[in-house]
Write an enzyme that holds these catalytic residues in place. Structure first.
Site, mmCIF file in Angstrom:
data_model
loop_
_atom_site.group_PDB
_atom_site.id
_atom_site.type_symbol
_atom_site.label_atom_id
_atom_site.label_comp_id
_atom_site.label_asym_id
_atom_site.label_seq_id
_atom_site.Cartn_x
_atom_site.Cartn_y
_atom_site.Cartn_z
ATOM 1 N N HIS A 55 -10.320 -8.469 -12.207
ATOM 2 C CA HIS A 55 -8.942 -8.006 -11.992
ATOM 3 C C HIS A 55 -8.306 -7.921 -13.375
ATOM 4 C CE1 HIS A 55 -9.721 -10.248 -8.215
ATOM 5 N NE2 HIS A 55 -8.952 -9.332 -7.659
ATOM 6 N N ASP A 58 -7.514 -11.301 -14.562
ATOM 7 C CA ASP A 58 -8.615 -12.242 -14.856
ATOM 8 C C ASP A 58 -8.941 -12.131 -16.342
ATOM 9 O OD1 ASP A 58 -8.893 -12.655 -12.116
ATOM 10 O OD2 ASP A 58 -10.520 -11.199 -11.935
ATOM 11 N N MET A 89 -17.325 -2.553 -12.085
ATOM 12 C CA MET A 89 -16.158 -2.444 -11.188
ATOM 13 C C MET A 89 -14.963 -3.180 -11.787
ATOM 14 S SD MET A 89 -14.385 -4.553 -8.853
ATOM 15 C CE MET A 89 -15.113 -5.538 -7.534
ATOM 16 N N GLU A 182 -11.086 -2.298 0.286
ATOM 17 C CA GLU A 182 -11.636 -3.537 0.876
ATOM 18 C C GLU A 182 -10.701 -4.073 1.949
ATOM 19 O OE1 GLU A 182 -12.679 -6.462 -2.036
ATOM 20 O OE2 GLU A 182 -12.791 -8.074 -0.551
ATOM 21 N N LYS A 184 -9.471 -6.729 5.021
ATOM 22 C CA LYS A 184 -9.490 -8.149 5.418
ATOM 23 C C LYS A 184 -8.453 -8.299 6.526
ATOM 24 C CE LYS A 184 -9.218 -12.767 3.399
ATOM 25 N NZ LYS A 184 -8.883 -13.553 2.196
ATOM 26 N N GLU A 218 -16.657 -6.637 2.830
ATOM 27 C CA GLU A 218 -17.012 -8.021 2.450
ATOM 28 C C GLU A 218 -17.477 -8.795 3.680
ATOM 29 O OE1 GLU A 218 -14.599 -10.357 -0.262
ATOM 30 O OE2 GLU A 218 -14.784 -12.093 1.071
ATOM 31 N N HIS A 221 -14.950 -11.206 5.313
ATOM 32 C CA HIS A 221 -13.775 -10.611 5.946
ATOM 33 C C HIS A 221 -14.092 -10.077 7.338
ATOM 34 C CE1 HIS A 221 -11.945 -9.933 1.679
ATOM 35 N NE2 HIS A 221 -12.219 -11.187 1.938
ATOM 36 N N ASP A 246 -19.224 -6.549 -1.118
ATOM 37 C CA ASP A 246 -18.921 -7.931 -1.494
ATOM 38 C C ASP A 246 -19.749 -8.868 -0.619
ATOM 39 O OD1 ASP A 246 -17.167 -7.226 -3.472
ATOM 40 O OD2 ASP A 246 -15.365 -8.034 -2.505
ATOM 41 N N ASP A 256 -10.615 -18.136 4.838
ATOM 42 C CA ASP A 256 -11.541 -17.356 4.005
ATOM 43 C C ASP A 256 -12.337 -18.304 3.105
ATOM 44 O OD1 ASP A 256 -12.745 -15.323 2.601
ATOM 45 O OD2 ASP A 256 -10.995 -14.878 1.375
ATOM 46 N N ASP A 258 -15.477 -17.758 1.470
ATOM 47 C CA ASP A 258 -16.199 -17.217 0.296
ATOM 48 C C ASP A 258 -17.395 -18.088 -0.088
ATOM 49 O OD1 ASP A 258 -14.507 -15.019 0.098
ATOM 50 O OD2 ASP A 258 -13.174 -15.971 -1.342
ATOM 51 N N ASP A 288 -18.920 -11.921 -4.096
ATOM 52 C CA ASP A 288 -17.507 -12.306 -4.138
ATOM 53 C C ASP A 288 -17.383 -13.649 -3.434
ATOM 54 O OD1 ASP A 288 -14.854 -12.491 -4.431
ATOM 55 O OD2 ASP A 288 -14.320 -10.892 -3.044
HETATM 56 C C1 GLT Z 1 -9.840 -12.077 -3.754
HETATM 57 C C2 GLT Z 1 -10.266 -11.593 -2.416
HETATM 58 C C3 GLT Z 1 -11.496 -10.797 -2.506
HETATM 59 C C4 GLT Z 1 -11.292 -9.492 -3.204
HETATM 60 C C5 GLT Z 1 -10.947 -9.657 -4.617
HETATM 61 C C6 GLT Z 1 -10.614 -8.293 -5.184
HETATM 62 S S1 GLT Z 1 -9.767 -10.833 -4.926
HETATM 63 O O1 GLT Z 1 -10.728 -13.056 -4.219
HETATM 64 O O2 GLT Z 1 -10.467 -12.723 -1.552
HETATM 65 O O3 GLT Z 1 -12.107 -10.578 -1.289
HETATM 66 O O4 GLT Z 1 -12.506 -8.793 -3.196
HETATM 67 O O5 GLT Z 1 -9.273 -8.073 -5.301
HETATM 68 MN MN MN Z 2 -13.896 -9.378 -1.771
HETATM 69 MN MN MN Z 3 -13.029 -13.125 0.512
#
Ligand code: GLT
Ligand code: MN
Ligand code: MN
Length: 388
Positions: A55, A58, A89, A182, A184, A218, A221, A246, A256, A258, A288
């Site tokens: 980002h 970041d 990316m 993306e 979510k 993702e 998500h 992702d 979430d 991750d 991700d």
């Molecule tokens: C954040 C989010 C991710 C996205 C990122 C891109 S930021 O961590 O949870 O799923 O991919 O903005």
């Molecule tokens: Mn993501």
């Molecule tokens: Mn995520």
């Protein structure tokens, strides 16, 4: 011992925010120290990653002076050249700063919407400066807690106007850039607009430049939404829209998480890897995800190596599945063509419709046939558990 080391063919990438995640959560503060973008690139080089994504903030903190920004970029560029990592990316942080508390492109405040466009154009410039060819849009704050506050139709219209504006900006700058949206369903907002990859695909078709825009699905998500991730990925791929992906993992019905790729639902991860390998997906395989809060930076490396290793193991399992004679014989049997039915398929004609309406079907006989899916699934489990 088989070698599951990552190779550049898979284009394994990590965001700066993934290995740089400091372990803070809504109930507790950071457990790991801050590392600079350059330090994170060296870490990724050490574990064998192919690339790094970021980002805008970041890389360059939102309040950095121009001199500070230049110094950070210089160190980052040196780390990239020392390690050979690339930046495939980039994306914009449109969610951390309090200005985005009611969204960015969908905020009710025109000043916020204008600032979001300005910030994104500058972030696109930064991404392109480092070679990014894919630009991700994750609208984490593009939603509501109360639907009394916003028009759901208006929010989609504001999103469309922003995407159209930014596509034109990329074209105007002659950037070699494609957008990946993306989805979510929720978190950090109560509900987020365009909540699934399927919604995004429908939205893209309404844009001025749909050819420039695809998706970045993702795992976590779609699992939060309780749906089959691989099916959505396949639909996006079939539509020519799988621009990025992702990879991580997630227990359904939770916040979430991750999690490390493949660490929760190995079987779902297997079908996903098998799909990506079977269709020879050529984009980045971006992890991700982030390490457990319990870990130090040794654990962060274990996490990053684990994501790639699991992918490579599942890739081998997919090849084994494809080469297994019993699996293949069941697949051939259940997919066998029936020449008697061939005339009824394909393009419509009145004659075909009339012939099909007149065709008798023995429903009982057809239904009696067992499909061997139990055996097929157990063979899959045997392959996955290494017992076959
Ligand atoms: C954040 C989010 C991710 C996205 C990122 C891109 S930021 O961590 O949870 O799923 O991919 O903005
Ligand atoms: Mn993501
Ligand atoms: Mn995520």
């Amino acid at each position: 011992m088989p070698d599951y080391s990552p190779t550049p063919v898979q284009k394994f990438t990590f965001g700066l925010w993934t290995v740089g995640n400091r372990g803070a959560d809504p109930f507790g503060s950071a457990t790991r120290e801050h590392k600079t973008p350059a330090e994170l690139v060296y870490l990724l080089g050490e574990v064998g990653a192919y690339g790094v994504n970021f980002h805008d903030n970041d890389l360059i903190p939102i309040d950095a002076t121009p001199a500070e920004a230049e110094a950070i970029k210089k160190d980052f560029r040196k780390a990239l050249s020392d390690t050979g990592l690339v930046v495939p990316m980039a994306t914009t942080n449109l969610f951390s700063d309090p200005i985005f508390k009611d969204g960015a492109f969908t905020s009710n405040d025109p000043k916020v919407r204008a600032y979001a466009l300005q910030k994104t154009m500058k972030a696109m410039d930064l991404g392109v400066e480092f070679g990014a060819k894919i630009y991700v849009f994750w609208g984490g704050r593009e939603g509501t807690e109360t639907d009394s506050s916003k028009s759901a139709v208006g929010a989609i219209q504001r999103s469309r106007e922003a995407m159209n504006f930014l596509c034109e900006y990329a074209l105007d700058q002659k950037y070699d850039l494609k957008f990946a949206l993306e989805a979510k369903p929720n978190e950090p907002r109560g509900d987020i607009y365009n909540p699934t990859t399927g919604h995004m695909l429908a939205f893209i078709a309404t844009l001025d430049h749909p050819e420039m825009v695809g998706v970045n699905p993702e795992v976590a998500h779609e699992h939060m939404a309780g749906i089959n991730f691989m099916h959505g990925v396949a639909q996006a791929w079939e539509a020519g829209k799988l621009f990025h992906i992702d990879l991580n993992d997630q227990y359904p019905g939770r916040y979430d998480q991750d999690l490390r790729f493949g660490s929760r639902d190995v079987k779902a991860a297997f079908y996903l890897v098998k799909f990506l390998e079977d269709v020879e997906y050529e984009g980045s395989r971006h992890f991700d995800a982030h390490a457990y809060r319990t870990e130090d930076f040794c654990g962060v490396k274990d996490f990053a190596r684990g994501c790639m290793r699991t992918y490579m193991i599942l890739r081998e399992k997919a090849a084994q599945f494809n080469a297994d004679p019993e699996v293949q014989s069941i697949l051939a049997e259940i997919n066998a063509a029936d020449p008697a039915m061939t005339p009824f398929f394909g393009k419509y004609s009145p004659e075909k419709a009339a012939a099909l309406k007149a065709q008798p079907f023995d429903r009982a006989a057809i239904s009696q046939r067992g499909l061997k899916y139990e055996r097929l699934d157990q063979l899959t489990i045997d392959i996955l558990t290494g017992t076959r």
